[in-house]
Design a protein around this motif. Structure first.
Motif, mmCIF file in Angstrom:
data_model
loop_
_atom_site.group_PDB
_atom_site.id
_atom_site.type_symbol
_atom_site.label_atom_id
_atom_site.label_comp_id
_atom_site.label_asym_id
_atom_site.label_seq_id
_atom_site.Cartn_x
_atom_site.Cartn_y
_atom_site.Cartn_z
ATOM 1 N N PHE A 29 41.688 -8.271 -33.556
ATOM 2 C CA PHE A 29 43.121 -7.997 -33.637
ATOM 3 C C PHE A 29 43.895 -9.162 -34.235
ATOM 4 N N THR A 57 56.539 -5.230 -37.676
ATOM 5 C CA THR A 57 56.157 -3.838 -37.416
ATOM 6 C C THR A 57 56.767 -2.897 -38.450
ATOM 7 N N ARG A 71 51.694 -6.037 -29.482
ATOM 8 C CA ARG A 71 50.322 -6.513 -29.364
ATOM 9 C C ARG A 71 50.232 -7.665 -28.385
ATOM 10 N N ASN A 73 47.474 -10.415 -28.181
ATOM 11 C CA ASN A 73 46.241 -10.925 -28.778
ATOM 12 C C ASN A 73 45.310 -11.518 -27.723
ATOM 13 N N VAL A 78 46.553 -3.583 -28.310
ATOM 14 C CA VAL A 78 47.790 -3.176 -28.967
ATOM 15 C C VAL A 78 48.315 -1.953 -28.226
ATOM 16 N N CYS A 95 43.671 4.710 -33.067
ATOM 17 C CA CYS A 95 43.901 3.306 -33.382
ATOM 18 C C CYS A 95 42.960 2.909 -34.521
#
Length: 111
Positions: A29, A57, A71, A73, A78, A95
């Protein structure tokens, strides 16, 4: 091998909310764009929202102001917060990250 898994789908009445989660193995990610797509019955898959590694975004017009992608991380996760749901939001939500797809989670919105 990278595994991507969605969760959080379900059935809700119009106007309700759901939060979808997308978790992936490893740390893919952190350096990649993560996207939510959806596919309604009889329709092609469409991009709903995406988030870049820096946090910016983007959303399809039909969900702007209602859906929020975010998100974490540290958790390799997410989220897609979906508010004011409409029957036309009914779909399987997928996803996508770094070339990998999850198996999807079904969202059903009744009127």
């Amino acid at each position: 091998q990278v595994q991507v898994a969605e969760s959080g789908g379900g059935s809700v009445q119009a106007g309700g909310s759901l939060r979808l989660s997308c978790a992936a193995s490893g740390s893919i990610f952190r350096l990649n764009v993560v996207a939510w797509h959806r596919q309604a019955p009889g329709k092609s898959r469409e991009l709903v929202a995406h988030i870049v590694s820096g946090g910016s975004t983007n959303y399809v017009d039909s969900v702007k102001g209602r859906f929020t992608i975010s998100r974490d991380n540290a958790k390799n996760t997410v989220y897609l917060q979906m508010n004011s749901l409409k029957p036309e939001d009914t779909a399987v939500y997928y996803c996508y990250v770094a070339g990998y797809w999850g198996k999807g989670t079904l969202v059903t919105v009744s009127s």
